[in-house]
Design a protein around this motif. Structure first.
Motif, mmCIF file in Angstrom:
data_model
loop_
_atom_site.group_PDB
_atom_site.id
_atom_site.type_symbol
_atom_site.label_atom_id
_atom_site.label_comp_id
_atom_site.label_asym_id
_atom_site.label_seq_id
_atom_site.Cartn_x
_atom_site.Cartn_y
_atom_site.Cartn_z
ATOM 1 N N ALA A 1 -9.809 7.192 3.769
ATOM 2 C CA ALA A 1 -10.871 6.308 4.374
ATOM 3 C C ALA A 1 -10.087 5.038 3.481
ATOM 4 C CB ALA A 1 -11.923 6.217 3.129
ATOM 5 N N LEU A 2 -9.284 4.578 1.806
ATOM 6 C CA LEU A 2 -8.198 3.590 1.334
ATOM 7 C C LEU A 2 -7.972 3.114 1.703
ATOM 8 C CD1 LEU A 2 -7.921 2.139 -1.261
ATOM 9 C CD2 LEU A 2 -7.026 3.925 -2.157
ATOM 10 N N LYS A 3 -7.358 3.710 2.984
ATOM 11 C CA LYS A 3 -5.510 2.911 3.474
ATOM 12 C C LYS A 3 -6.422 1.762 5.004
ATOM 13 C CE LYS A 3 -2.636 4.105 2.242
ATOM 14 N NZ LYS A 3 -2.511 3.119 0.455
ATOM 15 N N ILE A 4 -7.791 2.519 5.323
ATOM 16 C CA ILE A 4 -8.297 1.584 6.880
ATOM 17 C C ILE A 4 -8.679 0.449 5.348
ATOM 18 C CG2 ILE A 4 -9.763 1.342 8.446
ATOM 19 C CD1 ILE A 4 -9.523 4.058 8.505
ATOM 20 N N LYS A 5 -9.124 0.760 3.987
ATOM 21 C CA LYS A 5 -9.982 -0.650 3.209
ATOM 22 C C LYS A 5 -8.798 -1.280 3.313
ATOM 23 C CE LYS A 5 -13.119 0.756 1.110
ATOM 24 N NZ LYS A 5 -14.549 0.153 1.587
ATOM 25 N N GLU A 6 -7.536 -0.781 2.633
ATOM 26 C CA GLU A 6 -6.714 -1.761 1.966
ATOM 27 C C GLU A 6 -5.972 -3.061 3.176
ATOM 28 O OE1 GLU A 6 -4.622 0.115 -1.734
ATOM 29 O OE2 GLU A 6 -4.660 0.625 0.623
ATOM 30 N N VAL B 1 0.653 -1.356 -0.221
ATOM 31 C CA VAL B 1 0.277 -0.070 0.322
ATOM 32 C C VAL B 1 0.718 1.208 -0.003
ATOM 33 C CG1 VAL B 1 -1.620 -1.733 0.763
ATOM 34 C CG2 VAL B 1 -0.593 -0.198 2.435
ATOM 35 N N MET B 2 0.326 2.208 -0.915
ATOM 36 C CA MET B 2 1.434 3.148 -0.663
ATOM 37 C C MET B 2 0.783 4.192 0.531
ATOM 38 S SD MET B 2 0.571 4.902 -4.665
ATOM 39 C CE MET B 2 1.456 6.294 -3.989
ATOM 40 N N THR B 3 2.471 4.658 0.971
ATOM 41 C CA THR B 3 1.982 5.411 2.218
ATOM 42 C C THR B 3 3.463 6.916 2.078
ATOM 43 O OG1 THR B 3 4.239 3.547 2.650
ATOM 44 C CG2 THR B 3 2.288 3.365 4.151
ATOM 45 N N LYS B 4 4.868 7.030 2.239
ATOM 46 C CA LYS B 4 5.527 7.574 2.192
ATOM 47 C C LYS B 4 5.502 8.125 0.651
ATOM 48 C CE LYS B 4 9.782 5.137 1.660
ATOM 49 N NZ LYS B 4 11.016 5.329 2.161
#
Length: 355
Positions: free
Chosen positions: A232-237, A150-153
């Motif tokens: 929202a996408l980060k929590i879902k992913e 998942v994309m973070t930094k």
């Protein structure tokens, strides 16, 4: 990184250094914008394209240009291919953003743009990638390796880099400056302060596990809206739970009915046009018993549980961008506490090479 930690949290902790790298590269990004202006002084329309998190990054990146005479569109690469590319001509600019530089839809979007004589620019972490090579101008954002799927930094960095580009292009074309550029030097320090809140944010995530929260809503307006979409996408992913995102005041028009058990709302309210209205909504949903995590760059309301202050930042755009860091931390610990592996999210790869 401890032996019992996943790589994702280390990438999240790298946000301050990644941001600093982009800020140091700001003169080069400005030079890129100046070259584009020299090539296409009759610019009439700009399309920003990307997929997934990169789409939300271009939504943020396009923000500085939205209140100009230009027609500016931020659209998913796939939508651009099928519904917009046929409109292009030599007076148009298409900016593609992809972490890997190999995302199939974004590569195809740039190819389509070139077929129609539009000028193309790429922002990616990966030089010598296909996107980098086929675009007429390309910028490699150098933030080191990102191990997480998942994309973070990378999200934070690509969002910032594309916004700096837009601000520079706005100055070239309209002799107008963007206030967030003046505050770039404060970003790393503010991001470091947010990373220091990791334990506090971990406790917020674990408390939601204890309370059996299985649904999240993220609210933001203006430049914060794409950041809340990404949140929202980060929590879902990472956790596979139900998440939604709305423009802040749109929550009052229907979604308000969903307030109840097993729901947490992330609400962002940063100093700007909608600040007072956002605070009124905060009070309104609290009166209805909503569980809220409130993110702001204002400390005037005092300290309270569930409030996360973005320190040292006055500008709405910068506060909005940095607010993704606590949500990334929250998503990580919520996923881990649920027994999920955030390094290997179900059904997700670093990029999709075909469509």
């Amino acid at each position: 990184m401890r032996n019992d930690e996943y790589s994702t949290i280390n990438d999240i902790r790298d946000n301050p250094l990644a941001i600093e790298s982009v800020v140091k590269a700001a003169p080069k990004i400005t030079n890129l914008a100046e070259r584009i202006y020299e090539k296409i002084r009759d610019l009439k329309r700009i399309f920003f394209v990307g997929c997934g998190s990169s789409y939300y990054a271009v939504m943020f990146g396009a923000w500085p240009l939205l209140n100009t005479e230009l027609k500016v569109h931020a659209v998913p690469s796939s939508e651009f291919i099928f519904y917009h590319s046929q409109l292009l001509n030599e007076e148009d600019l298409v900016i593609g953003v992809s972490r890997s530089g190999q995302t199939a839809e974004t590569v195809s979007a740039i190819k389509k743009a070139r077929e129609h004589k539009a000028l193309t620019v790429a922002f990616t972490l990966t030089p010598k990638s296909e996107l980098y090579e086929i675009s007429e101008e390309s910028f490699a954002v150098d933030i080191g390796e990102e191990k997480s799927v998942v994309m973070t930094k990378s999200f934070t960095s690509l969002s910032l880099a594309s916004a700096i580009f837009s601000a520079a292009l706005k100055r070239c074309m309209f002799n107008e400056t963007c206030s967030f550029v003046d505050e770039l030097g404060e970003l790393r320090g503010s991001a470091e302060s947010l990373i220091k809140k990791e334990k506090e944010i971990q406790e917020l995530a674990e408390a939601r596990i204890m309370n059996a929260v299985e649904r999240f809503i993220c609210l933001g307006s203006g430049p914060a809206y794409p950041i809340m979409l990404e949140g929202a996408l980060k929590i879902k992913e990472t956790s596979y739970v139900a998440t939604e995102s709305f423009h802040t005041l749109e929550f009052r028009h229907g979604p308000m009915a969903s307030i109840g058990e097993k729901l947490t709302i992330f609400l962002s309210a940063f100093k700007g046009e909608i600040f007072d209205a956002s605070k009124r909504l905060l009070n309104e949903i609290k009166e209805r018993g909503a569980d809220v995590i409130f993110m702001t760059n204002s400390s005037e309301e005092g300290e309270e549980k569930g409030k996360i202050v973005i320190p040292r930042i006055e500008c709405e755009e910068n506060a909005a961008l940095l607010s993704i860091i606590p949500i990334q931390i929250f998503a990580y610990y919520y996923a881990v506490r649920k027994g999920k592996n955030p390094d290997k999210p179900r059904g997700i790869t670093r990029y999709i090479g075909k469509f």
